[in-house]
Design an enzyme around this catalytic site. Structure first.
Site, PDB file in Angstrom:
ATOM      1  N   GLU A  80      -0.317   3.731  -3.850  1.00  0.00           N
ATOM      2  CA  GLU A  80      -1.340   3.578  -4.912  1.00  0.00           C
ATOM      3  C   GLU A  80      -1.008   4.607  -5.795  1.00  0.00           C
ATOM      4  O   GLU A  80      -1.546   4.577  -7.116  1.00  0.00           O
ATOM      5  CB  GLU A  80      -2.868   3.371  -4.403  1.00  0.00           C
ATOM      6  N   ASP A  83      -6.435  13.266  -0.509  1.00  0.00           N
ATOM      7  CA  ASP A  83      -5.707  12.508  -1.510  1.00  0.00           C
ATOM      8  C   ASP A  83      -6.079  12.728  -2.835  1.00  0.00           C
ATOM      9  O   ASP A  83      -5.239  12.241  -3.792  1.00  0.00           O
ATOM     10  CB  ASP A  83      -5.343  11.161  -1.168  1.00  0.00           C
ATOM     11  N   ARG A 135       0.978   6.707  -7.242  1.00  0.00           N
ATOM     12  CA  ARG A 135       1.808   6.320  -8.427  1.00  0.00           C
ATOM     13  C   ARG A 135       1.534   5.431  -9.203  1.00  0.00           C
ATOM     14  O   ARG A 135       1.954   5.468 -10.565  1.00  0.00           O
ATOM     15  CB  ARG A 135       3.233   6.093  -7.683  1.00  0.00           C
ATOM     16  N   ASP A 177      -8.368   7.386   0.715  1.00  0.00           N
ATOM     17  CA  ASP A 177      -7.280   6.408   0.639  1.00  0.00           C
ATOM     18  C   ASP A 177      -7.260   5.592   1.825  1.00  0.00           C
ATOM     19  O   ASP A 177      -6.950   6.399   2.999  1.00  0.00           O
ATOM     20  CB  ASP A 177      -6.013   7.033   0.405  1.00  0.00           C
ATOM     21  N   ASP A 196      -0.573   0.970  -0.134  1.00  0.00           N
ATOM     22  CA  ASP A 196      -0.840   2.349   0.320  1.00  0.00           C
ATOM     23  C   ASP A 196       0.095   3.238  -0.598  1.00  0.00           C
ATOM     24  O   ASP A 196       0.008   4.183  -0.358  1.00  0.00           O
ATOM     25  CB  ASP A 196      -0.424   2.659   1.730  1.00  0.00           C
ATOM     26  N   LYS A 203      -4.214   1.860   6.690  1.00  0.00           N
ATOM     27  CA  LYS A 203      -3.672   2.849   7.305  1.00  0.00           C
ATOM     28  C   LYS A 203      -4.299   2.951   8.745  1.00  0.00           C
ATOM     29  O   LYS A 203      -5.134   2.192   8.787  1.00  0.00           O
ATOM     30  CB  LYS A 203      -3.985   4.294   6.695  1.00  0.00           C
ATOM     31  N   LYS A 219      -3.165  13.672  -9.494  1.00  0.00           N
ATOM     32  CA  LYS A 219      -3.759  12.301  -8.956  1.00  0.00           C
ATOM     33  C   LYS A 219      -5.202  12.690  -8.102  1.00  0.00           C
ATOM     34  O   LYS A 219      -5.328  13.622  -7.473  1.00  0.00           O
ATOM     35  CB  LYS A 219      -2.806  11.888  -7.881  1.00  0.00           C
TER      36      LYS A 219
END
Length: 462
Positions: A316, A255, A318, A237, A314, A244, A232
Site C-alpha cells: 500500500e 510504517d 507505494r 499497516d 499489503d 499480515k 510515507k
C-alpha cells in the site's frame, strides 16, 4: 537554536565554563604517554588494570578521594565515532566536559545525546541525575542541537504507538512543526481526496477509523532552489485484506517512518535557515480492514492517470506515494526526495543500518555517499535496473502494485515510484527501515532517524 520537540526532552548539555568534571578519551597507546596523562593518573591506570578498550570507563579519584574526572577508552583503532553514546549509562550523573577528544567532537557530542535518548512518554520520569556534557565554545552548538532535535523527533514519532499516532495525531505534530517555523500548512482529508485528485490515497485509507489525508507544508524563499520532500505516513499497516501475520504486524506502528524522517529533515533545513524553497508532502493513512477496504484485483486510476491493479493490499505504501509524488512532480522541483519504510527486500539486501536509495543522478549519489561516510550515516545506491521494469506490467491495467515472484522487490518498488516522477530536476527514493532492532551506541532499540543527516549535509553543501 532548535526548540521544537514532539515530546519534551531537555538537551543533555551544560554550558562551557561551568563547573564540570574532565573526561579524557584515550587509546591504549595513550596510557603511558606523559604528554597526555600525568604520572599519578598513569599509576592509577596500571593499578586499576584499565586498558582503554572501546567504551571502557575509568573514574579518577582526586587527592581528597572525591571524583576528579574519568577516562573513556577509544580502543586501539579509535574508529567508533559514537562511542560517547555509552556515557549516559557509564558515568555518574552530573556535568562533564571533553578535556581531551582526538576525533570529531561534533560527532562525539551528537552521538552522546543520541545514545542517551530514552522514550519515556508512558513511563514514570526517572529521578536519577542526568549526565550532561559541555559543548566546547569552538563547536557549533546550534548545529549539534539541531541534529539532536531532529533525531529525537523522528524517534518520538515512530515510537509512539498507533493508538496515539493515527493520521490526525500525525497531522497535529506536523502542523505544530510548521507553526514553530512560521511555515504554511494545509491538509486534504477524507472524501475531499477524491475531488482533489488523490484517489490512491483515498482507496488505501478509507477503511481506517481516522480519515486518510494529504498534508503539505511550505517554507522558505520563492525563487531559491526548490526542495520537495515526500514521506510515507502509514500510521499502522495491518496488510489490509491480504492481512499480515501477528509477527509481521508487530512493528507496523513504524510504517510512518518515512513521514517522521522527512519531518525531522525539514526541521533541520528550517532551523538552519537554508536558502531554499522547501515543500514537504505527507500522505497519511491507516491500512485497515473493514467492509469498505480496497481489495485484491481492484483497479484504480492514479492522480497521474496511470491505472494500477491491486495484486496485494499489503503493498500500500507505494500507492499513496504514487499520488503524492505525482502531485510533488507537478511543480518541477529542482530536487525531489521521498522516504518510505517500503520493502522488506531492502532489509534483506542491506540490513537495518545501511539505507538504500535510488536515483538516476550520479552527482547526487556521489554527494550522498560522501556525506554518509563523513557523518557515519551510511547510505548505499541501488540500481534502477530497467530490465525489471517489465515486472510491473499486467494485462488489465497500466501497472501492478505487486509484481509476482517476490524477487528484486525493493528495485521493482522503486521502478513503480519512478513512473510517477518525470518533471523534477533530480529525484531520489530512500527505502528506509525507520527502526533499530537492538541497542547500540547511537541509541536504544526502537524508532530511528536514518539518512537524514546525510541528506541534510548534501542539501546544505551542494
Amino acid at each position: 537554536m532548535p526548540s521544537f520537540q514532539f515530546i519534551e526532552h531537555p538537551f543533555p548539555f551544560c554550558e562551557p565554563g561551568e563547573a564540570s568534571n574532565p573526561l579524557y578519551a584515550v587509546t591504549p597507546s595513550d596510557l603511558e604517554n606523559p604528554d597526555i596523562l600525568p604520572e599519578n593518573v598513569r599509576n592509577f591506570v596500571r593499578s586499576a588494570k584499565f586498558s582503554a578498550r572501546e567504551g571502557e570507563v575509568l573514574l579518577l579519584p582526586g587527592a581528597d578521594g572525591t571524583l576528579a574526572g574519568a577516562l573513556l577508552g577509544l580502543g586501539s583503532r579509535a574508529e567508533n565515532p559514537f562511542v560517547t553514546g555509552r556515557l549516559s549509562r557509564l558515568l555518574p550523573g552530573g556535568d562533564w566536559h571533553l578535556a581531551r577528544y582526538p576525533g570529531d567532537r561534533t560527532q562525539a557530542l551528537i552521538g552522546f545525546a543520541a545514545g542517551g535518548y530514552r522514550f519515556e512518554r508512558y513511563l514514570k520520569p526517572s529521578k536519577a541525575a542526568p549526565v550532561r556534557l559541555a559543548i566546547p565554545e569552538d563547536c557549533d552548538a546550534d548545529a549539534i542541537k539541531r541534529n539532536v532535535a531532529a533525531i529525537r523527533l523522528a524517534r518520538d514519532l515512530i515510537n509512539t504507538p498507533a493508538n496515539d499516532m493515527q493520521p490526525d495525531h500525525l497531522e497535529q505534530a506536523f502542523g505544530a512543526l510548521a507553526r514553530h517555523y512560521d511555515a504554511d500548512f494545509s491538509a486534504v482529508r477524507g472524501d475531499d481526496l477524491l475531488t482533489s485528485g488523490f484517489p490512491l490515497i483515498h482507496a488505501v485509507g478509507r477503511a481506517g477509523e481516522k480519515a486518510p489525508r494529504l498534508m503539505e507544508m511550505r517554507w522558505g524563499r520563492k525563487g531559491a532552489k526548490s526542495i520537495t520532500l515526500v514521506g510515507k505516513g502509514v500510521c499502522f499497516d495491518t496488510g489490509g485484506l491480504d492481512i499480515k501475520s501477528a509477527a509481521g504486524m508487530g512493528l507496523m506502528k513504524k510504517d510512518m517512518g518515512g513521514a517522521a524522517n522527512v519531518m525531522a529533515l525539514a526541521l533541520m533545513i528550517m532551523d538552519a535557515g537554508l536558502d531554499v524553497d522547501l515543500r514537504v508532502i505527507v500522505p497519511s493513512v491507516e491500512n485497515a480492514i473493514a467492509g469498505n477496504a480496497f481489495r485484491p484485483g481492484d483497479i484504480y486510476r492514479s492522480r497521474k492517470g496511470l491505472t494500477v491493479q491491486i495484486d496485494n493490499t499489503d503493498a500500500e505504501g507505494r500507492l499513496i506515494l504514487a499520488d503524492a509524488l505525482a502531485y510533488a512532480d507537478e511543480e518541477q522541483p529542482d530536487l525531489l526526495i521521498d522516504m518510505a519504510t517500503l520493502t522488506g527486500a531492502a532489509r534483506v539486501a542491506l540490513g537495518p543500518e545501511v539505507m538504500p536509495f535510488y536515483t538516476d543522478s550520479d552527482a547526487l549519489s556521489h554527494a550522498l555517499h560522501q556525506a554518509g561516510e563523513r557523518l557515519s550515516d551510511p547510505v548505499w545506491r541501488m540500481p534502477l535496473y530497467p530490465g525489471y521494469d517489465a515486472k510491473l506490467k499486467t494485462g488489465l491495467a497500466d501497472l501492478t502494485n505487486a509484481p509476482a515472484g517476490g524477487m528484486a522487490g525493493s528495485i521493482t518498488a522503486a521502478l513503480f515510484l519512478k513512473r510517477f516522477v518525470g518533471r523534477a530536476g533530480t529525484w531520489a527514493h530512500f527505502d528506509i527501515y525507520g527502526h533499530a532492532p537492538a541497542d547500540r551506541d547511537f541509541g536504544p532499540a526502537g524508532g530511528e532517524a536514518q539518512a537524514i543527516r546525510a541528506i541534510f549535509e548534501t542539501i546544505r553543501t551542494v
